[in-house]
Design a protein around this motif. Structure first.
Motif, PDB file in Angstrom:
ATOM      1  N   ALA A  97       0.820  -1.214   0.000  1.00  0.00           N
ATOM      2  CA  ALA A  97       0.000   0.000   0.000  1.00  0.00           C
ATOM      3  C   ALA A  97       0.854   1.266   0.000  1.00  0.00           C
ATOM      4  O   ALA A  97       0.328   2.373  -0.031  1.00  0.00           O
ATOM      5  N   GLY A  98       2.188   1.093   0.066  1.00  0.00           N
ATOM      6  CA  GLY A  98       3.080   2.248   0.070  1.00  0.00           C
ATOM      7  C   GLY A  98       3.299   2.841   1.441  1.00  0.00           C
ATOM      8  O   GLY A  98       3.933   3.892   1.563  1.00  0.00           O
ATOM      9  N   ALA A  99       2.785   2.190   2.488  1.00  0.00           N
ATOM     10  CA  ALA A  99       2.964   2.688   3.866  1.00  0.00           C
ATOM     11  C   ALA A  99       4.202   2.022   4.455  1.00  0.00           C
ATOM     12  O   ALA A  99       4.108   1.136   5.317  1.00  0.00           O
ATOM     13  N   GLN A 130      13.310  -1.095  -1.052  1.00  0.00           N
ATOM     14  CA  GLN A 130      12.412  -0.002  -1.437  1.00  0.00           C
ATOM     15  C   GLN A 130      12.832   1.307  -0.775  1.00  0.00           C
ATOM     16  O   GLN A 130      12.607   2.383  -1.323  1.00  0.00           O
ATOM     17  N   GLN A 131      13.418   1.201   0.407  1.00  0.00           N
ATOM     18  CA  GLN A 131      13.867   2.387   1.136  1.00  0.00           C
ATOM     19  C   GLN A 131      15.302   2.780   0.767  1.00  0.00           C
ATOM     20  O   GLN A 131      15.886   3.636   1.420  1.00  0.00           O
ATOM     21  N   ASP A 132      15.854   2.152  -0.273  1.00  0.00           N
ATOM     22  CA  ASP A 132      17.223   2.432  -0.736  1.00  0.00           C
ATOM     23  C   ASP A 132      18.268   2.125   0.332  1.00  0.00           C
ATOM     24  O   ASP A 132      19.307   2.779   0.414  1.00  0.00           O
ATOM     25  N   LYS A 133      18.007   1.116   1.150  1.00  0.00           N
ATOM     26  CA  LYS A 133      18.960   0.687   2.179  1.00  0.00           C
ATOM     27  C   LYS A 133      19.541  -0.654   1.759  1.00  0.00           C
ATOM     28  O   LYS A 133      19.250  -1.698   2.339  1.00  0.00           O
ATOM     29  N   SER A 134      20.371  -0.619   0.725  1.00  0.00           N
ATOM     30  CA  SER A 134      20.823  -1.867   0.114  1.00  0.00           C
ATOM     31  C   SER A 134      21.749  -2.672   1.022  1.00  0.00           C
ATOM     32  O   SER A 134      21.713  -3.905   1.003  1.00  0.00           O
ATOM     33  N   GLN A 135      22.581  -2.010   1.812  1.00  0.00           N
ATOM     34  CA  GLN A 135      23.475  -2.755   2.697  1.00  0.00           C
ATOM     35  C   GLN A 135      22.690  -3.508   3.765  1.00  0.00           C
ATOM     36  O   GLN A 135      22.988  -4.672   4.065  1.00  0.00           O
ATOM     37  N   GLU A 136      21.690  -2.842   4.357  1.00  0.00           N
ATOM     38  CA  GLU A 136      20.856  -3.520   5.347  1.00  0.00           C
ATOM     39  C   GLU A 136      20.039  -4.618   4.687  1.00  0.00           C
ATOM     40  O   GLU A 136      19.848  -5.700   5.257  1.00  0.00           O
ATOM     41  N   ALA A 137      19.542  -4.342   3.480  1.00  0.00           N
ATOM     42  CA  ALA A 137      18.772  -5.354   2.757  1.00  0.00           C
ATOM     43  C   ALA A 137      19.615  -6.599   2.518  1.00  0.00           C
ATOM     44  O   ALA A 137      19.122  -7.731   2.609  1.00  0.00           O
ATOM     45  N   VAL A 425       1.574   5.274  -2.450  1.00  0.00           N
ATOM     46  CA  VAL A 425       0.488   5.168  -1.485  1.00  0.00           C
ATOM     47  C   VAL A 425      -0.831   5.037  -2.229  1.00  0.00           C
ATOM     48  O   VAL A 425      -1.171   5.868  -3.068  1.00  0.00           O
ATOM     49  N   SER A 426      -1.550   3.977  -1.929  1.00  0.00           N
ATOM     50  CA  SER A 426      -2.796   3.675  -2.627  1.00  0.00           C
ATOM     51  C   SER A 426      -3.950   3.661  -1.636  1.00  0.00           C
ATOM     52  O   SER A 426      -3.959   2.842  -0.713  1.00  0.00           O
TER      53      SER A 426
END
Length: 759
Positions: A97-99, A130-137, A425-426
């Protein structure tokens, strides 16, 4: 002197646990059964099309069954399995939902219950990408691969996170495993981009050809290939793929725009001639494309065709009202034409829309610079200098190297997603989340509550508190949650956190004697003595018959001015239990609180006969001796206290104080330094050390320590007085005068407080 600022929790519980009223376990088996039975009427609404929801129902039902039969360990396991799955459902729904903030919170909580779940680690890795946190991902994707190596999505997500960190060799390894296990388009496409980044055009071409064979030779697939080659700076290959797209579908959108961009990136300004027809062709199939109008305006501006540039840039700004890019160029056109009012408004609008100054290589610095020049020209010098300063600061920021041709303006990168696309967000999707929460929320709250009951039964009160807090979050109207939370906090010695929920519970059920007793003792624990009396008076019979409650009531009476009544109650407790060291200690503190130190010392001595190894009793005896002017006796008691607990800073400080009174300053100094090392916020230790240093002529050290003392305890008049003397020795007349004035002001308000508090 008097009662300690915070009554020791261990001693408080020791007293309370002697109470007949509160000695029983907080949660009885009967209470647990009733809680589980309540949930039997609140089943999850099953969805026959979703087997996972049916599995959740089974875990939830199993948890209730085990709890009813007393198999608490199995019940906790089932409740946790239910919560992990239910929270994952809601977290994923929020994610789609984009939240993302809500998804993050819920998925983190789900992982708490199932940290070794490959699916949950994978979902959280998706969120982080999605949050651009590639190292944590990467960390969570690696866990998912570790727990389920054959999971193609886990391999794909790990490859994606490595790709975003430009570890293309590492990404290749995992993406190849993913595409073999499950040849999906997004996996193959990212692998193709990875080959391009590694300059392996042969493998990229073979892979793309296989994708065409499997998915169809469409215009859209060639556009994606064109994007991929452009991302790798293989611009000729990009142009070739985009031409194939147009050949397949002459009305396809984006292809002409991307072709124009490739020409400009490859050829710079010499590519204008080839780019313009492509941009014009794009507008024929996509007339509302803001980017295309922007590029035409940009090229016109470069060619010094101000009228055409203004027209195209205005269209771009109208079509994308949230983009600052066309406004920056428009403002420049207005400024060059002497249309300063329009230029100023346009630059200000561009600045307002730029929420992230680093966007596009800090290009907003151009707007700040031009706005600054306009303001200077129009007589607003101060504001103009401010804008120029902002521009200079942004210009000096480290700018990323541009990999495109010089003719291409700083616009957002236009490329295919290289991992999971960011969800917008939908409202419709958020409505689905609300429905899911409504269906699962009651069972989630009940599961947390029952886990809290189980934890409390095992006397793990901190965990119980956490569970009850979560239960209240998911269902604030859940019966018993305030009582459970408050009682768990009480038994966890977190009296400050027990007060609010127990107060709320008593508003609804004022006749709950046990909850009222716990609230009264919690208020006593946070030194709210007046409220302690107020809460306990309605159960006076229970207070009179219960030693722990009677202690708290008596002490609260003494603290609130009902001295005689409090002492009388403590005397009654003494008669009832003459061998209680605690009663004698409390009586001693009550006398000390009234300045009756001989009587206090007598009670402490009686208590020490019963409990000679009590560190605190020796400490309190030492304090009473200091108050009576017997530093030698105090020294002996305080040394004994330190033998029993060498880390107690209060005993150490007051021993140093006694030694100073005995003129043994050299012995006191090391003790004061130890106090400061153990507790850097002990203001009186800095005061005494500074005072000694001043007497010994070390004024610089004295000033330093006394300044620290005043910062830590600004209301202590005596520290300001000594600091004033130290400043005078240092010939700092202004500072000395200031401190002496502060001393006089504080002295007048304190009336008689001219020595440190020896509590």
């Amino acid at each position: 002197m008097g009662f300690p600022r915070s009554f020791p929790a261990v001693r408080l519980l020791r007293i309370f646990h002697s109470c007949s009223l509160l000695f029983a376990l907080l949660f009885t088996q009967v209470e647990m059964v009733s809680l589980a039975a309540q949930t039997a009427t609140k089943p999850i609404k099953p969805n026959k099309q979703k087997t996972p929801l049916q599995e959740l129902q089974e875990h939830y039902d199993a948890g209730r069954t085990y709890q009813l039969t007393g198999s608490l360990e199995q019940a906790a396991t089932e409740y946790k399995a239910f919560l992990a799955g239910a929270l994952r459902f809601i977290g994923d729904a929020n994610l789609h939902a984009g939240a993302s903030d809500k998804a993050d919170k819920v998925l983190t909580e789900a992982l708490r219950f199932a940290p070794e779940s490959a699916a949950l680690n994978l979902d959280y890795a998706t969120l982080l990408l999605q949050q651009d946190k590639s190292q944590e991902a990467q960390q969570f994707a690696e866990k998912a691969v570790q727990f389920d190596p054959s999971n193609s999505r886990a391999q794909y997500m790990l490859g994606s996170s490595l790709y975003h960190q430009q570890d293309y060799k590492g990404a290749k390894e995992h993406l190849e495993k993913a595409v073999v296990a499950e040849p999906k388009f997004e996996v193959g496409y990212l692998l193709g981009m990875t080959y391009i980044k590694l300059n392996d055009l042969t493998r990229a071409t073979v892979l793309f050809n296989e994708m065409v064979a499997g998915l169809g030779d469409t215009a859209q697939i060639h556009i994606l290939f064109g994007r991929a080659y452009r991302e790798g700076d293989f611009l000729d290959q990009s142009i070739a793929e985009l031409h194939k797209a147009v050949a397949k579908d002459s009305k396809v959108k984006v292809a002409h725009y991307l072709t124009a961009m490739a020409y400009l990136e490859r050829d710079g300004e010499s590519g204008f001639a080839e780019a313009i027809p492509e941009l014009e062709a794009e507008l024929k199939v996509n007339p509302q494309d803001a980017r295309t109008h922007y590029m035409l305006g940009y090229i016109a501006l470069k060619r010094r065709d101000a009228a055409a540039a203004e027209s195209e840039l205005k269209k771009s700004a109208q079509l994308d009202s949230q983009s600052p890019d066309p406004l920056i160029s428009l403002g420049q056109i207005y400024m060059d034409a002497g249309r300063l009012d329009e230029a100023e408004k346009t630059f200000r609008k561009a600045i307002e829309l730029t929420t992230d100054p680093s966007r596009n290589g800090y290009q907003i610095n151009r707007a700040h610079y031009s706005l600054g020049r306009i303001l200077l020209q129009t007589g607003r010098e101060e504001e103009g200098k401010k804008e120029l300063q902002i521009s200079a600061e942004l210009r000096d920021k480290p700018h990323p190297e541009r990999r495109r041709g010089d003719a291409v303006p700083d616009t957002p990168a236009d490329e295919a997603s290289t991992a999971v696309p960011k969800e917008q967000v939908s409202p419709e999707a958020l409505k689905k989340v609300e429905t899911l929460v409504a269906d699962l929320g009651p069972a989630i709250a009940d599961s947390y509550n029952n886990l809290g009951v189980i934890a409390a039964g095992q006397k793990d009160y901190p965990s119980a508190m956490d569970y009850f807090l979560q239960a209240g979050t998911w269902n604030p109207t859940l019966a018993t949650v305030d009582r459970n939370l408050g009682m768990a906090a009480f038994y966890a010695n977190r009296y400050d956190q027990a007060v609010e929920p127990l107060s709320k519970h008593l508003q609804q059920q004022p006749d709950d004697v046990r909850a009222r007793a716990a609230l009264g003792l919690s208020l006593f624990g946070v030194q709210a003595y007046g409220k302690t009396l107020e809460v306990l008076r309605p159960i006076q019979t229970e207070v009179d018959g219960d030693p722990g409650l009677s202690y708290a009531f008596a002490v609260s009476q003494v603290k609130t001015g009902a001295y005689n009544e409090g002492i009388a109650r403590l005397r009654e407790l003494e008669k009832a239990d003459p061998k209680s060291a605690d009663v004698h200690m409390l009586l001693g503190q009550a006398f000390a609180d009234q300045g009756q130190h001989p009587e206090a010392l007598e009670e402490y001595r009686e208590a020490l006969k019963l409990d000679p190894q009590s560190q605190r009793l020796h400490y309190l005896s030492g304090l009473s001796m200091i108050r009576q002017g017997d530093p030698q006796g105090a020294e002996q008691e305080l040394r004994t206290a330190l033998k029993l607990d060498s880390t107690d800073v209060n005993s150490k400080y007051h021993l140093a104080f006694s030694l100073i009174q005995l003129q043994r300053q050299q012995e006191a100094v090391p003790l004061l330094r130890e106090v400061i090392q153990q507790d850097p916020k002990y203001a009186d230790a800095y005061y005494q050390l500074g005072k000694l240093q001043l007497e010994q002529g070390d004024t610089k050290s004295a000033v330093s320590n006394l300044e620290t003392g005043t910062k830590l305890s600004p209301e202590s008049d005596y520290i300001h007085y000594q600091l004033a003397l130290a400043y005078r020795r240092e010939e700092q007349a202004d500072n000395a005068e200031r401190e002496m004035k502060l001393y006089q002001t504080l002295k007048n308000s304190h009336r008689g407080r001219d020595a440190p508090n020896n509590e």
